[in-house]
Structure formats: structure tokens, C-alpha cells
Design a protein around this motif. Structure first.
Motif, PDB file in Angstrom:
ATOM      1  N   SER A   1      39.078  12.619  34.911  1.00 26.95           N
ATOM      2  CA  SER A   1      40.246  13.383  35.345  1.00 26.95           C
ATOM      3  C   SER A   1      39.947  14.232  36.582  1.00 26.95           C
ATOM      4  CB  SER A   1      40.747  14.279  34.218  1.00 26.95           C
ATOM      5  OG  SER A   1      41.246  13.510  33.147  1.00 26.95           O
ATOM      6  N   MET A   2      40.979  14.497  37.370  1.00 28.34           N
ATOM      7  CA  MET A   2      40.909  15.391  38.515  1.00 28.34           C
ATOM      8  C   MET A   2      42.138  16.297  38.479  1.00 28.34           C
ATOM      9  SD  MET A   2      39.709  12.744  41.535  1.00 28.34           S
ATOM     10  CE  MET A   2      38.848  13.995  42.506  1.00 28.34           C
ATOM     11  N   GLY A   3      42.105  17.377  39.254  1.00 25.31           N
ATOM     12  CA  GLY A   3      43.266  18.243  39.282  1.00 25.31           C
ATOM     13  C   GLY A   3      43.049  19.490  40.108  1.00 25.31           C
ATOM     14  N   TRP A   4      43.931  20.467  39.868  1.00 21.18           N
ATOM     15  CA  TRP A   4      43.970  21.680  40.678  1.00 21.18           C
ATOM     16  C   TRP A   4      44.213  22.914  39.823  1.00 21.18           C
ATOM     17  CZ3 TRP A   4      43.152  21.149  45.930  1.00 21.18           C
ATOM     18  CH2 TRP A   4      43.225  19.836  46.431  1.00 21.18           C
ATOM     19  N   TRP A   5      43.354  23.908  39.973  1.00 23.50           N
ATOM     20  CA  TRP A   5      43.576  25.269  39.501  1.00 23.50           C
ATOM     21  C   TRP A   5      44.092  26.108  40.665  1.00 23.50           C
ATOM     22  CZ3 TRP A   5      42.654  26.716  34.430  1.00 23.50           C
ATOM     23  CH2 TRP A   5      41.813  25.890  33.678  1.00 23.50           C
ATOM     24  N   ARG A   6      44.721  27.235  40.347  1.00 23.01           N
ATOM     25  CA  ARG A   6      45.022  28.210  41.386  1.00 23.01           C
ATOM     26  C   ARG A   6      44.878  29.619  40.825  1.00 23.01           C
ATOM     27  NH1 ARG A   6      51.618  27.531  42.313  1.00 23.01           N
ATOM     28  NH2 ARG A   6      52.282  28.574  40.363  1.00 23.01           N
ATOM     29  N   GLN A   7      44.589  30.557  41.729  1.00 28.79           N
ATOM     30  CA  GLN A   7      44.469  31.947  41.343  1.00 28.79           C
ATOM     31  C   GLN A   7      45.035  32.824  42.446  1.00 28.79           C
ATOM     32  OE1 GLN A   7      40.537  33.287  40.165  1.00 28.79           O
ATOM     33  NE2 GLN A   7      41.483  34.827  38.836  1.00 28.79           N
ATOM     34  N   ALA A   8      46.068  33.579  42.106  1.00 32.82           N
ATOM     35  CA  ALA A   8      46.640  34.550  43.020  1.00 32.82           C
ATOM     36  C   ALA A   8      45.912  35.879  42.870  1.00 32.82           C
ATOM     37  CB  ALA A   8      48.132  34.728  42.741  1.00 32.82           C
ATOM     38  N   ALA A   9      45.943  36.682  43.915  1.00 32.87           N
ATOM     39  CA  ALA A   9      45.267  37.974  43.901  1.00 32.87           C
ATOM     40  C   ALA A   9      45.768  38.822  42.744  1.00 32.87           C
ATOM     41  CB  ALA A   9      45.490  38.695  45.225  1.00 32.87           C
ATOM     42  N   GLY A  10      44.853  39.309  41.940  1.00 39.55           N
ATOM     43  CA  GLY A  10      45.199  40.154  40.812  1.00 39.55           C
ATOM     44  C   GLY A  10      45.829  39.442  39.639  1.00 39.55           C
ATOM     45  N   LYS A  11      45.875  38.114  39.673  1.00 33.66           N
ATOM     46  CA  LYS A  11      46.514  37.341  38.613  1.00 33.66           C
ATOM     47  C   LYS A  11      45.503  36.457  37.899  1.00 33.66           C
ATOM     48  CE  LYS A  11      50.621  38.836  39.754  1.00 33.66           C
ATOM     49  NZ  LYS A  11      51.372  39.768  38.885  1.00 33.66           N
ATOM     50  N   GLU A  12      45.894  35.968  36.750  1.00 35.22           N
ATOM     51  CA  GLU A  12      45.056  35.080  35.961  1.00 35.22           C
ATOM     52  C   GLU A  12      45.051  33.677  36.553  1.00 35.22           C
ATOM     53  OE1 GLU A  12      44.946  35.477  31.490  1.00 35.22           O
ATOM     54  OE2 GLU A  12      45.923  33.522  31.675  1.00 35.22           O
ATOM     55  N   ARG A  13      43.907  33.014  36.472  1.00 37.28           N
ATOM     56  CA  ARG A  13      43.807  31.630  36.886  1.00 37.28           C
ATOM     57  C   ARG A  13      44.723  30.744  36.048  1.00 37.28           C
ATOM     58  NH1 ARG A  13      38.388  28.562  35.266  1.00 37.28           N
ATOM     59  NH2 ARG A  13      39.493  28.840  33.277  1.00 37.28           N
ATOM     60  N   GLU A  14      45.354  29.750  36.679  1.00 34.50           N
ATOM     61  CA  GLU A  14      46.196  28.832  35.938  1.00 34.50           C
ATOM     62  C   GLU A  14      45.975  27.402  36.396  1.00 34.50           C
ATOM     63  OE1 GLU A  14      50.240  30.056  36.453  1.00 34.50           O
ATOM     64  OE2 GLU A  14      50.252  29.756  38.610  1.00 34.50           O
ATOM     65  N   LEU A  15      46.103  26.491  35.456  1.00 40.59           N
ATOM     66  CA  LEU A  15      45.958  25.073  35.739  1.00 40.59           C
ATOM     67  C   LEU A  15      47.284  24.547  36.260  1.00 40.59           C
ATOM     68  CD1 LEU A  15      44.237  22.498  35.615  1.00 40.59           C
ATOM     69  CD2 LEU A  15      44.975  22.225  33.240  1.00 40.59           C
ATOM     70  N   VAL A  16      47.294  24.100  37.507  1.00 42.00           N
ATOM     71  CA  VAL A  16      48.526  23.683  38.167  1.00 42.00           C
ATOM     72  C   VAL A  16      48.896  22.257  37.804  1.00 42.00           C
ATOM     73  CG1 VAL A  16      49.687  23.369  40.388  1.00 42.00           C
ATOM     74  CG2 VAL A  16      48.064  25.255  40.068  1.00 42.00           C
ATOM     75  N   ALA A  17      47.942  21.350  37.931  1.00 42.70           N
ATOM     76  CA  ALA A  17      48.219  19.934  37.727  1.00 42.70           C
ATOM     77  C   ALA A  17      46.928  19.192  37.443  1.00 42.70           C
ATOM     78  CB  ALA A  17      48.904  19.322  38.950  1.00 42.70           C
ATOM     79  N   SER A  18      47.042  18.101  36.718  1.00 43.54           N
ATOM     80  CA  SER A  18      45.900  17.243  36.454  1.00 43.54           C
ATOM     81  C   SER A  18      46.352  15.798  36.419  1.00 43.54           C
ATOM     82  CB  SER A  18      45.209  17.619  35.140  1.00 43.54           C
ATOM     83  OG  SER A  18      46.074  17.415  34.038  1.00 43.54           O
TER      84      SER A  18
END
Length: 115
Positions: A33-50
């Protein structure tokens, strides 16, 4: 050793589009599998897509209908097409790959969406 190199981040106006790319290199036979996490300043990391090697895709609810994940197995590359971008999409985006029985991350690329 496995490395992931990302590209495609930048600054875009709300409603615009960006396409992120992430290419794996190094010592491996195949990528699962491959995919993308993202993290905004001051926010929790979230899994965007896989996306699985068989190209089954999943998305976080907030990006459904706007983002599309795809992969090119011959190029060891995963893409994230981001359309109708919103300011709340602003974050550092990290690609990941499941390879050699572990999860490897890229260096991150900053996406900034202005209003």
C-alpha cells in the motif's frame, strides 16, 4: 534502504488544484500500500488517502469527491490529485509506502491554500 521523494506542493488559491507525486527508490522487490498523511500547524496528523497495490482506494471524509489517489507500479510512484482546494487543506503532506514489512515516509511537501 528505501527512500521516498515527494514533489508538487506549493501555494494555490482556494478552488485551485495541485498534484503531488511521490517516488520510491532503493532496495526492495515490491511496494504494497501507498498513501498520504497530512499535518496542519497545531493540529493532529490525519490519514488523507491510501491505495493498495490492487488499486483499492480510501479517503478521509473531508476530501472525498475532491482528491484522487492513483499509482504507477512500474514507476514506483503514487500521486494525489487535489481539486477544489480549500484553506483547511493547508498542511504538510507526507507520502508513505508499505515496503520491506514497514511503513516508510517521505520528507513532506507544504501545501498552502489561500482565500
Amino acid at each position: 534502504q528505501v527512500q521516498l521523494v515527494e514533489s508538487g506542493g506549493g501555494l494555490v488559491q482556494a478552488g485551485g488544484s495541485l498534484r503531488l507525486s511521490c517516488t520510491a527508490s532503493g532496495s526492495f522487490f515490491r511496494i504494497d500500500s501507498m498513501g498520504w498523511w497530512r499535518q496542519a500547524a497545531g493540529k493532529e496528523r490525519e490519514l488523507v488517502a491510501s491505495i493498495t497495490r490492487g488499486e483499492t482506494s480510501r479517503y478521509i471524509d473531508s476530501v472525498k469527491g475532491r482528491f484522487t489517489i492513483s499509482r504507477d507500479n512500474a514507476k514506483n510512484t503514487v500521486y494525489l490529485q487535489m481539486d477544489s482546494l480549500k484553506p483547511e487543506d493547508t498542511a504538510v503532506y507526507y507520502c508513505f509506502a508499505h515496503v520491506n514489512y514497514r511503513e516508510v515516509w517521505g520528507q513532506g511537501t507544504l501545501v498552502t491554500v489561500s482565500s
